[in-house]
Scaffold this motif. Structure first.
Motif, PDB file in Angstrom:
ATOM      1  N   LEU A 163       0.882  -1.505   0.184  1.00 57.82           N
ATOM      2  CA  LEU A 163       0.303   0.230  -0.030  1.00 57.82           C
ATOM      3  C   LEU A 163       1.288   1.817  -0.499  1.00 57.82           C
ATOM      4  CD1 LEU A 163      -2.260  -1.218   2.429  1.00 57.82           C
ATOM      5  CD2 LEU A 163      -3.116  -0.516  -0.001  1.00 57.82           C
ATOM      6  N   THR A 164       2.345   0.699   0.342  1.00 58.37           N
ATOM      7  CA  THR A 164       3.028   2.337   0.151  1.00 58.37           C
ATOM      8  C   THR A 164       3.954   2.671  -0.944  1.00 58.37           C
ATOM      9  OG1 THR A 164       4.687   1.177   1.757  1.00 58.37           O
ATOM     10  CG2 THR A 164       2.589   2.947   3.154  1.00 58.37           C
ATOM     11  N   ASN A 165       4.256   1.502  -1.982  1.00 56.45           N
ATOM     12  CA  ASN A 165       5.402   1.454  -2.901  1.00 56.45           C
ATOM     13  C   ASN A 165       6.192   0.934  -2.402  1.00 56.45           C
ATOM     14  OD1 ASN A 165       3.396   3.521  -5.039  1.00 56.45           O
ATOM     15  ND2 ASN A 165       4.205   5.101  -3.740  1.00 56.45           N
ATOM     16  N   GLY A 166       6.022   0.084  -1.280  1.00 59.92           N
ATOM     17  CA  GLY A 166       7.170  -0.964  -0.774  1.00 59.92           C
ATOM     18  C   GLY A 166       7.706  -0.052  -0.221  1.00 59.92           C
ATOM     19  N   TYR A 167       7.974   1.200   0.736  1.00 57.04           N
ATOM     20  CA  TYR A 167       8.682   1.767   1.340  1.00 57.04           C
ATOM     21  C   TYR A 167       8.044   1.288   3.044  1.00 57.04           C
ATOM     22  CZ  TYR A 167       9.441   4.715  -2.592  1.00 57.04           C
ATOM     23  OH  TYR A 167      10.254   4.830  -3.491  1.00 57.04           O
ATOM     24  N   GLY A 168       7.225   1.272   3.379  1.00 59.13           N
ATOM     25  CA  GLY A 168       6.515   0.806   4.470  1.00 59.13           C
ATOM     26  C   GLY A 168       6.133   2.560   5.305  1.00 59.13           C
ATOM     27  N   VAL A 169       5.219   2.061   6.629  1.00 58.69           N
ATOM     28  CA  VAL A 169       4.634   3.699   6.745  1.00 58.69           C
ATOM     29  C   VAL A 169       5.631   4.477   7.817  1.00 58.69           C
ATOM     30  CG1 VAL A 169       2.219   2.798   6.883  1.00 58.69           C
ATOM     31  CG2 VAL A 169       3.171   1.924   9.083  1.00 58.69           C
ATOM     32  N   ASP A 170       5.874   5.650   7.756  1.00 59.32           N
ATOM     33  CA  ASP A 170       5.990   6.483   8.418  1.00 59.32           C
ATOM     34  C   ASP A 170       5.935   6.008  10.388  1.00 59.32           C
ATOM     35  OD1 ASP A 170       7.534   8.421   6.714  1.00 59.32           O
ATOM     36  OD2 ASP A 170       4.938   8.868   6.432  1.00 59.32           O
ATOM     37  N   PHE A 171       4.652   6.123  10.760  1.00 58.88           N
ATOM     38  CA  PHE A 171       4.288   5.429  11.725  1.00 58.88           C
ATOM     39  C   PHE A 171       3.240   4.375  12.216  1.00 58.88           C
ATOM     40  CE2 PHE A 171       4.394  10.283  11.410  1.00 58.88           C
ATOM     41  CZ  PHE A 171       5.388  10.716  12.091  1.00 58.88           C
ATOM     42  N   THR A 172       3.953   3.552  13.242  1.00 57.98           N
ATOM     43  CA  THR A 172       2.771   2.389  13.963  1.00 57.98           C
ATOM     44  C   THR A 172       2.163   2.622  15.299  1.00 57.98           C
ATOM     45  OG1 THR A 172       4.685   0.837  14.147  1.00 57.98           O
ATOM     46  CG2 THR A 172       3.887   0.830  12.002  1.00 57.98           C
TER      47      THR A 172
END
Length: 372
Positions: free
Chosen positions: A249-258
């Motif tokens: 969902l994030t172009n392979g990057y991952g999210v800024d926060f979890t």
């Protein structure tokens, strides 16, 4: 003054309504509160079953809402008849309190988790014998005495039965986002676990302008509610790998926060692994579980951070009114997570919380109360 309260006599015991509890006398900065309702939190269950201890017997409850019946001689900002939400106690005088971080009060544990009042005296007695309190509050009671710093005044036109959980669960989840993570508009966040704390964090992410607010859970009904409350995507981690799904969902990057609210070891690790470079994971569950990871491979190489957050780094007298304003604007519909129970049904309400049947059980202690 004799009151009724739900008492846990020893580790693992059920709640028993006891009508022979003696309430402490008031001090000059205290308020006597008629408790209208109280949320049930997983922290209450953790203490009941012995994962943490305040000493037994104990009266739990720390998400109370009620009406001021008496005020101490030095109280200036509260009057008889005021409606209040109750939260934790901080002294307001230590260096951290003076910096505006009361959740890091130097005596936080002593004041809230020692089983006695801030001055070391008993809050509750039965036949002259000590009963431990919680958060200098203990809201599973018909009446309680709190310091004025425990209380937040709220508008009287609001339904008090709904508001108690703002003092802990909702302020913890939302405050973790607003006060600690502080996402900027356009950033991304994933929340693992969509109970009351998780949904509050998720709604705070939406309010903060995150363009992706991803809810992760294993219960379809909760994921449906998460979408209703503002999640942009919902992932059932029983059906797919949440880390891979988040990366997709994030172009392979991952999210800024979890934010992890589950306290489950494998899930906490997923919350870390789902981060983008430079991302931050907040692990905020009350849990006895530990995690094992490589500081170099899991954190340093991607410049990731892991933080713990107590009570959402909140200042209740600021954060609770802010949440109420968001609620009035239709941006923080916390009451959609709640279900009312009679005080006598406290064990059923607690069991429904433990099993996940109810996201946020609320005990209606004063059944005669009617919203204005």
């Amino acid at each position: 003054m004799k009151i009724s309260a739900a008492v846990v006599d020893k580790i693992g015991d059920p709640f028993v309504i006891n009508n022979n509890i003696e309430l402490a006398d008031m001090g000059p900065t205290d308020l006597q509160i008629k408790v209208v309702a109280s949320g049930i939190c997983h922290s209450d269950e953790a203490i009941r079953k012995g994962d943490a201890s305040l000493g037994y017997p104990v009266i739990l409850g720390h998400e109370g809402a009620g009406i001021v019946e008496k005020v101490g001689s030095q109280v200036q900002d509260f009057a008889v008849g005021d409606h209040v939400v109750l939260s934790f106690y901080s002294d307001g005088t230590c260096d951290n309190c003076l910096k505006g971080i009361p959740t890091q009060c130097r005596s936080y544990a002593k004041y809230n988790l020692s089983g006695v009042r801030a001055n070391g005296t008993d809050h509750f007695l039965e036949d002259g014998k000590h009963i431990s309190d919680m958060f200098n509050q203990s809201s599973f009671t018909t009446h309680t005495v709190v310091n004025q710093r425990n209380a937040v005044k709220v508008d009287q036109e609001l339904d008090l039965r709904k508001l108690g959980p703002l003092g802990c669960g909702y302020v913890t989840g939302s405050g973790t986002v607003f006060n600690t993570l502080k996402p900027r508009p356009g950033q991304t966040i994933a929340v693992f676990g969509t109970g009351a704390v998780g949904l509050a964090a998720m709604m705070a992410g939406k309010i903060s302008g995150c363009t992706k607010v991803i809810a992760v859970d294993v219960v379809p009904e909760r994921l449906k509610l998460a979408r209703e409350l503002g999640a942009t995507q919902a992932i059932n981690s029983k059906e797919e790998d949440p880390v891979a799904a988040i990366q997709k969902l994030t172009n392979g990057y991952g999210v800024d926060f979890t934010v992890d609210t589950t306290g489950i070891e494998s899930v906490m690790l997923q919350a870390i692994n789902a981060l983008a470079q430079g991302g931050t994971a907040a692990l905020i569950a009350v849990t006895a579980n530990n995690i094992t990871m490589s500081s170099w491979n899991d954190l340093c190489t991607s410049d990731r951070k892991v933080v713990g957050v107590n009570m959402g780094d909140s200042i209740p007298q600021i954060d609770v009114p802010r949440l109420i304003e968001f609620y009035k604007l239709g941006m923080f519909d916390f009451d959609k997570t709640e279900k009312f129970y009679k005080f006598a049904d406290i064990n059923q309400a607690n069991n429904d919380s433990v099993t996940g049947k109810t996201i946020k059980p609320v005990l209606v202690i004063d059944e005669e109360y009617q919203p204005e």
